[in-house]
Write an enzyme that holds these catalytic residues in place. Structure first.
Site, short mmCIF file in Angstrom:
data_model
loop_
_atom_site.label_atom_id
_atom_site.label_comp_id
_atom_site.label_asym_id
_atom_site.label_seq_id
_atom_site.Cartn_x
_atom_site.Cartn_y
_atom_site.Cartn_z
CE1 TYR A 20 -4.08 -2.23 5.21
CE2 TYR A 20 -3.31 -0.01 4.68
CZ TYR A 20 -3.78 -1.26 4.28
OH TYR A 20 -3.94 -1.54 2.93
CB SER A 30 -0.86 -0.01 1.28
OG SER A 30 -1.49 1.22 1.49
#
Ligand SMILES: NC(=O)c1ccc[n+]([C@@H]2O[C@H](COP(=O)([O-])OP(=O)(O)OC[C@H]3O[C@@H](n4cnc5c(N)ncnc54)[C@H](OP(=O)(O)O)[C@@H]3O)[C@@H](O)[C@H]2O)c1
Length: 250
Positions: free
Chosen positions: A153, A140
């Site tokens: 995350y 990501s």
């Protein structure tokens, strides 16, 4: 149809039943590959196969698998007929949670799925990559730069970036390992994120942060994944590829 050169290859995609993984499965199928899509929900798997069969003559197979279990990873891959040429680790979860609210269970859910799951499925796939192969991990933008409200995350995706680079060194020259880093993409994961924010922000608010003025589409990420995995891309390994509308260029 784009010819990625993956025509007769066996492709395994964790998280291939939804979002980015599903869009990637469609592109590989259109290119003529055999595609095995992995995920936990049998219902989601059946719906994905039904959608994908429109693009293929029975070359798509759903295999149930929870990637946080090494036994399930091994069992799932034993279903594959022959070698694995391409592995895409797209299974992942997102949780927006400031550190003061994070529990150990939240941490385990995020790290087990995003990091341990990527590691275990890759470990299970290696014995089937005897003829060489290619692994594409999905991290990501949050694994490259910091992001608001999701520190664990971010840490999990940073780990996927580092894992990808280290594996690229250990398994060269037979196996190429690369890492694709999308920013916000319109998938069920992102729709849930918006729901969980209880109207705190909208897709338009997200779009404002992007030099290209919008968030991404799953097929735009899928295209990059297929390109990276393509045998035509034979000199690329250990690369970290942002696909983020310019977000991390700022
Ligand atoms: N969408 C975004 O904005 C965005 C941005 C950056 C990075 N990413 C990353 O891109 C990847 C794909 O995300 P997406 O947006 O396509 O999400 P999605 O639509 O929610 O799909 C996630 C997929 O992962 C599977 N999955 C989740 N946990 C699993 C587990 N323990 N074992 C096996 N499969 C599991 C899900 O199936 P089951 O639930 O049935 O298991 C589903 O197929 C993720 O790694 C995500 O972190 C997404």
């Amino acid at each position: 149809m784009i010819n990625y050169g993956c025509g007769r290859l066996n492709v395994v995609i964790s998280g291939g039943t939804s979002g980015i993984g599903l869009a990637t499965a469609e592109k590989f199928l259109r290119d003529g590959a055999n595609v095995y899509i992995l995920g936990r929900s049998v219902l989601r798997g059946a719906m994905a196969v039904q959608k994908l069969q429109a693009f293929t003559d029975n070359k798509v197979f759903y295999v149930p698998c929870d990637v946080i279990s090494s036994e399930e990873c091994k069992k799932a891959l034993a279903n594959i007929n022959g070698a694995i040429d391409i592995l895409v680790n797209a299974a992942g979860v997102y949780q927006e949670q400031r550190l003061e609210n994070m529990t150990e269970a939240d941490y385990a859910n995020i790290f087990d799925t995003n990091v341990k799951g990527t590691m275990l499925l890759t470990q299970a796939a290696l014995p089937y990559m005897y003829g060489g192969g290619c692994i594409v991990n999905i991290a990501s933008d949050a694994g490259i730069s910091g992001n608001y409200g999701c520190p664990v995350y971010c840490a999990s995706k940073g780990a996927v970036v580092a894992l990808s680079k280290a594996l690229a060194l250990d398994y060269a020259p037979n196996i190429r390992v690369n890492c694709v880093c999308p920013a916000d993409v319109d998938t069920p994961l992102l729709r849930k994120q918006l729901e969980d924010s209880n109207g705190g922000y909208t897709m338009d608010d997200m779009a404002d942060a992007y030099p290209l003025g919008r968030i991404g589409k799953a097929e735009e990420i899928a295209h990059v994944i297929c390109s990276v995995a393509s045998p035509y891309n034979s000199f690329m390994t250990g690369a970290v590829i942002p696909v983020d509308g310019g977000l991390t260029a700022k």
